[in-house]
Design a protein around this motif. Sequence first.
Motif, PDB file in Angstrom:
ATOM      1  N   THR A  72       0.825  -1.212   0.000  1.00  0.00           N
ATOM      2  CA  THR A  72       0.000   0.000   0.000  1.00  0.00           C
ATOM      3  C   THR A  72       0.856   1.258   0.000  1.00  0.00           C
ATOM      4  O   THR A  72       0.366   2.334  -0.328  1.00  0.00           O
ATOM      5  CB  THR A  72      -0.921   0.051   1.231  1.00  0.00           C
ATOM      6  OG1 THR A  72      -0.140   0.204   2.415  1.00  0.00           O
ATOM      7  CG2 THR A  72      -1.812  -1.177   1.317  1.00  0.00           C
TER       8      THR A  72
ATOM      9  N   LYS B  64       1.922   2.633   2.588  1.00  0.00           N
ATOM     10  CA  LYS B  64       1.697   3.316   3.862  1.00  0.00           C
ATOM     11  C   LYS B  64       2.498   2.625   4.950  1.00  0.00           C
ATOM     12  O   LYS B  64       2.979   1.510   4.783  1.00  0.00           O
ATOM     13  CB  LYS B  64       0.208   3.291   4.215  1.00  0.00           C
ATOM     14  CG  LYS B  64      -0.645   4.021   3.214  1.00  0.00           C
ATOM     15  CD  LYS B  64      -2.104   3.932   3.599  1.00  0.00           C
ATOM     16  CE  LYS B  64      -2.961   4.649   2.563  1.00  0.00           C
ATOM     17  NZ  LYS B  64      -4.391   4.538   2.874  1.00  0.00           N
ATOM     18  N   ARG B  65       2.622   3.296   6.075  1.00  0.00           N
ATOM     19  CA  ARG B  65       3.290   2.689   7.219  1.00  0.00           C
ATOM     20  C   ARG B  65       2.449   1.514   7.711  1.00  0.00           C
ATOM     21  O   ARG B  65       1.231   1.593   7.754  1.00  0.00           O
ATOM     22  CB  ARG B  65       3.472   3.716   8.324  1.00  0.00           C
ATOM     23  CG  ARG B  65       4.416   4.822   7.895  1.00  0.00           C
ATOM     24  CD  ARG B  65       4.537   5.862   8.970  1.00  0.00           C
ATOM     25  NE  ARG B  65       5.456   6.899   8.531  1.00  0.00           N
ATOM     26  CZ  ARG B  65       5.565   8.059   9.102  1.00  0.00           C
ATOM     27  NH1 ARG B  65       4.818   8.352  10.151  1.00  0.00           N
ATOM     28  NH2 ARG B  65       6.416   8.948   8.658  1.00  0.00           N
TER      29      ARG B  65
ATOM     30  N   THR C  79       0.232   7.312  11.450  1.00  0.00           N
ATOM     31  CA  THR C  79      -0.439   8.144  10.452  1.00  0.00           C
ATOM     32  C   THR C  79      -0.188   9.630  10.668  1.00  0.00           C
ATOM     33  O   THR C  79      -0.519  10.439   9.807  1.00  0.00           O
ATOM     34  CB  THR C  79      -1.961   7.907  10.457  1.00  0.00           C
ATOM     35  OG1 THR C  79      -2.476   8.262  11.745  1.00  0.00           O
ATOM     36  CG2 THR C  79      -2.287   6.467  10.139  1.00  0.00           C
TER      37      THR C  79
END
Length: 109
Positions: A27, A29-30, A97
């Motif tokens: 993705t 993302k983290r 986030t």
Amino acid sequence: MVMVEKDLEEPQDLDLLEMALCAAARTGKRVVVDLSMVDFFSSGVLDALLGAGRRGRAPLWLAGPLSPTALRRLELTAAAGLFHLTGSLREALTLATGQSGPAPAPNAR
């Protein structure tokens, strides 16, 4: 986010974890891994977590609270410093986030 709901003892459990970590890393993302329901994890699980961090080129966020046994494995292998360790899933998600998240609901009386 990857949620682990039990100790991973069977080979197919490890395969599922690796697939979930790969999908999460793709993705961009983290990646947060919730280990709060895990008492023990094997060296295979640790290898999967370390590999996912390398593939994603960023340390994973491990959400706890981690069991004493899991934390001890991370400390004994000197792997604790390779992850972002947090005391809760909410904390991990907030930090990963960079958002403060929703305000807690007031207590109803």
